[in-house]
Design a protein around this motif. Structure first.
Motif, PDB file in Angstrom:
ATOM      1  N   GLU A  87       0.832  -1.185   0.000  1.00  0.00           N
ATOM      2  CA  GLU A  87       0.000   0.000   0.000  1.00  0.00           C
ATOM      3  C   GLU A  87       0.875   1.247   0.000  1.00  0.00           C
ATOM      4  O   GLU A  87       1.990   1.239   0.521  1.00  0.00           O
ATOM      5  N   ASP A  88       0.388   2.319  -0.626  1.00  0.00           N
ATOM      6  CA  ASP A  88       1.003   3.636  -0.514  1.00  0.00           C
ATOM      7  C   ASP A  88       0.448   4.263   0.756  1.00  0.00           C
ATOM      8  O   ASP A  88      -0.664   4.806   0.762  1.00  0.00           O
ATOM      9  N   TRP A  89       1.202   4.195   1.848  1.00  0.00           N
ATOM     10  CA  TRP A  89       0.668   4.582   3.147  1.00  0.00           C
ATOM     11  C   TRP A  89       0.485   6.092   3.280  1.00  0.00           C
ATOM     12  O   TRP A  89      -0.353   6.551   4.066  1.00  0.00           O
ATOM     13  N   ASP A  90       1.220   6.882   2.523  1.00  0.00           N
ATOM     14  CA  ASP A  90       0.968   8.336   2.515  1.00  0.00           C
ATOM     15  C   ASP A  90      -0.385   8.637   1.895  1.00  0.00           C
ATOM     16  O   ASP A  90      -1.161   9.467   2.409  1.00  0.00           O
ATOM     17  N   LYS A  91      -0.689   7.960   0.805  1.00  0.00           N
ATOM     18  CA  LYS A  91      -1.988   8.123   0.154  1.00  0.00           C
ATOM     19  C   LYS A  91      -3.104   7.611   1.063  1.00  0.00           C
ATOM     20  O   LYS A  91      -4.169   8.232   1.171  1.00  0.00           O
ATOM     21  N   GLU A  92      -2.859   6.497   1.708  1.00  0.00           N
ATOM     22  CA  GLU A  92      -3.850   5.934   2.614  1.00  0.00           C
ATOM     23  C   GLU A  92      -4.094   6.863   3.800  1.00  0.00           C
ATOM     24  O   GLU A  92      -5.224   6.986   4.290  1.00  0.00           O
ATOM     25  N   SER A  93      -3.047   7.544   4.262  1.00  0.00           N
ATOM     26  CA  SER A  93      -3.204   8.503   5.367  1.00  0.00           C
ATOM     27  C   SER A  93      -4.147   9.627   4.981  1.00  0.00           C
ATOM     28  O   SER A  93      -5.008  10.038   5.779  1.00  0.00           O
ATOM     29  N   LYS A  94      -4.011  10.140   3.763  1.00  0.00           N
ATOM     30  CA  LYS A  94      -4.896  11.217   3.301  1.00  0.00           C
ATOM     31  C   LYS A  94      -6.341  10.730   3.212  1.00  0.00           C
ATOM     32  O   LYS A  94      -7.287  11.465   3.548  1.00  0.00           O
ATOM     33  N   LEU A  95      -6.531   9.492   2.766  1.00  0.00           N
ATOM     34  CA  LEU A  95      -7.875   8.925   2.696  1.00  0.00           C
ATOM     35  C   LEU A  95      -8.485   8.826   4.089  1.00  0.00           C
ATOM     36  O   LEU A  95      -9.649   9.206   4.306  1.00  0.00           O
ATOM     37  N   GLN A  96      -7.708   8.341   5.050  1.00  0.00           N
ATOM     38  CA  GLN A  96      -8.219   8.194   6.411  1.00  0.00           C
ATOM     39  C   GLN A  96      -8.471   9.550   7.069  1.00  0.00           C
ATOM     40  O   GLN A  96      -9.401   9.694   7.874  1.00  0.00           O
ATOM     41  N   GLN A  97      -7.690  10.548   6.733  1.00  0.00           N
ATOM     42  CA  GLN A  97      -7.933  11.896   7.260  1.00  0.00           C
ATOM     43  C   GLN A  97      -9.287  12.421   6.790  1.00  0.00           C
ATOM     44  O   GLN A  97     -10.037  13.031   7.560  1.00  0.00           O
ATOM     45  N   ALA A  98      -9.589  12.187   5.512  1.00  0.00           N
ATOM     46  CA  ALA A  98     -10.882  12.617   4.978  1.00  0.00           C
ATOM     47  C   ALA A  98     -12.028  11.851   5.634  1.00  0.00           C
ATOM     48  O   ALA A  98     -13.074  12.427   5.963  1.00  0.00           O
ATOM     49  N   ARG A  99     -11.823  10.552   5.837  1.00  0.00           N
ATOM     50  CA  ARG A  99     -12.852   9.746   6.496  1.00  0.00           C
ATOM     51  C   ARG A  99     -13.034  10.180   7.952  1.00  0.00           C
ATOM     52  O   ARG A  99     -14.153  10.159   8.474  1.00  0.00           O
ATOM     53  N   GLU A 100     -11.956  10.561   8.606  1.00  0.00           N
ATOM     54  CA  GLU A 100     -12.050  11.052   9.985  1.00  0.00           C
ATOM     55  C   GLU A 100     -12.944  12.289  10.054  1.00  0.00           C
ATOM     56  O   GLU A 100     -13.844  12.372  10.908  1.00  0.00           O
ATOM     57  N   ASP A 101     -12.700  13.251   9.167  1.00  0.00           N
ATOM     58  CA  ASP A 101     -13.498  14.486   9.166  1.00  0.00           C
ATOM     59  C   ASP A 101     -14.975  14.177   8.927  1.00  0.00           C
ATOM     60  O   ASP A 101     -15.855  14.709   9.616  1.00  0.00           O
ATOM     61  N   PHE A 102     -15.244  13.321   7.961  1.00  0.00           N
ATOM     62  CA  PHE A 102     -16.619  12.946   7.635  1.00  0.00           C
ATOM     63  C   PHE A 102     -17.270  12.226   8.812  1.00  0.00           C
ATOM     64  O   PHE A 102     -18.434  12.480   9.165  1.00  0.00           O
ATOM     65  N   PHE A 103     -16.524  11.338   9.435  1.00  0.00           N
ATOM     66  CA  PHE A 103     -17.035  10.533  10.535  1.00  0.00           C
ATOM     67  C   PHE A 103     -17.403  11.401  11.733  1.00  0.00           C
ATOM     68  O   PHE A 103     -18.493  11.279  12.310  1.00  0.00           O
ATOM     69  N   LEU A 104     -16.505  12.318  12.100  1.00  0.00           N
ATOM     70  CA  LEU A 104     -16.751  13.171  13.259  1.00  0.00           C
ATOM     71  C   LEU A 104     -17.848  14.200  12.976  1.00  0.00           C
ATOM     72  O   LEU A 104     -18.578  14.597  13.896  1.00  0.00           O
TER      73      LEU A 104
END
Length: 315
Positions: A87-104
């Motif tokens: 996995e490209d973990w930098d790219k995955e980090s950006k995806l999870q950051q967006a999901r965090e904002d949406f989730f909260l």
């Protein structure tokens, strides 16, 4: 209320994690079953021990990545730290950051609906997909609020199904993205799982045989309690029981399979034996990593008084 392996309350968190690591994958089917599952948790009032948001990913029953709102990084864990190119973990980090904002944001919307922005609340999500070697597949996406079912996705309709009064507002906001969710569950998620599976076969398909320890405890004039513990095995599916003169006995307690750390499992069964019983008792163990079942005998001559006695056998 969803049962083990689904969404449960975050309090206490250790109990929640224990349930997640339980047999979410059928033990009998684990050898030909692969699943990719994500668990998300958001807290309205995080403590020093827990961040405001975190996510974990599981391949079958093994955690392979972690993300939280403090590090803001998606990182591989366990043996996946040494898997290159998965996995490209930098790219995955950006995806999870967006999901965090949406989730909260969704958590805040629910609190606003109930006019309780100052309360302590928990929002959880679970989604993913699974694949059998026979070609059959499945997918799931669901949420819980304060330990109660909130909303889940029906990919056959397709539609979000509200399970809480506040979820009708959530459904209205999410309706424009129904086809995106369906496409993710039916196409993107299986593709990701297949890619991860190709990189992880040496981890997920490994076979670690169990070690077996037979012990006993007794006091004068009372029954002996025989204990058979197996540990250090993977995968988690295992057969474990006591026999008396080769006949299967109903155990007093035990039999649950629990994580023991390092990606392996442990289990144990207990059996009561009457005083001065001279029948032949053995612990019978069956596991896919064993060339043949193990039968480890209990020697009653070792049971001489209070305390634990016995021995250990490894395959």
């Amino acid at each position: 209320m969803l049962q083990t392996g689904t969404l449960v309350t975050m309090v206490p968190v250790l109990l929640f994690l224990l349930l997640l690591l339980g047999p979410a994958v059928s033990q009998d089917a684990q050898d030909d079953h692969y699943s990719l599952t994500y668990f998300y948790t958001g807290l309205s009032k995080p403590s020093e021990d827990y961040p405001k948001f975190w996510a974990v990913g599981f391949l079958n029953d093994q955690e392979f990545f972690h993300y939280d709102s403090e590090s803001r990084k998606a990182e591989p864990v366990g043996p996946w730290r040494h898997v290159e190119g998965m996995e490209d973990w930098d790219k995955e980090s950006k995806l999870q950051q967006a999901r965090e904002d949406f989730f909260l944001d969704t958590l805040q919307d629910i609190m606003d609906y109930y006019d309780d922005s100052n309360g302590s609340h928990t929002f959880q999500g679970k989604f993913g997909c699974e694949l059998q070697n026979n070609g059959s597949s499945g997918a799931f996406w669901k949420y819980a609020y304060d330990g109660k079912d909130f909303i889940e996705f029906n990919k056959e309709t397709p539609a979000w199904v509200p399970l809480d009064p506040a979820a009708w507002n959530t459904k209205k906001k999410w309706e424009p993205y129904v086809e995106n969710v369906k496409e993710y569950l039916e196409e993107e998620c299986p593709d990701i799982m297949q890619r991860y599976r190709n990189y992880s076969r040496h981890i997920l398909d490994r076979q670690d045989p169990p070690s077996v320890a037979v012990t006993s405890r007794t006091t004068p004039g009372e029954k002996s309690i025989l204990r058979c513990q197996v540990y250090g095995f993977y995968p988690q599916g295992i057969g474990l029981h006591w026999t008396r003169d080769s006949e299967v006995q109903e155990s007093k307690s035990g039999g649950d399979v629990l994580p023991s750390g390092g990606g392996t499992y442990l289990s144990s069964v207990l059996l009561e034996v009457p005083p001065q019983d001279r029948h032949h008792y053995s612990c019978h163990v069956e596991h896919s990593a064993l060339a043949q079942p193990l039968s480890v005998p209990w020697d009653s001559r070792q049971d001489t008084g209070a305390g634990d006695t016995g021995g250990t056998q490894s395959q």
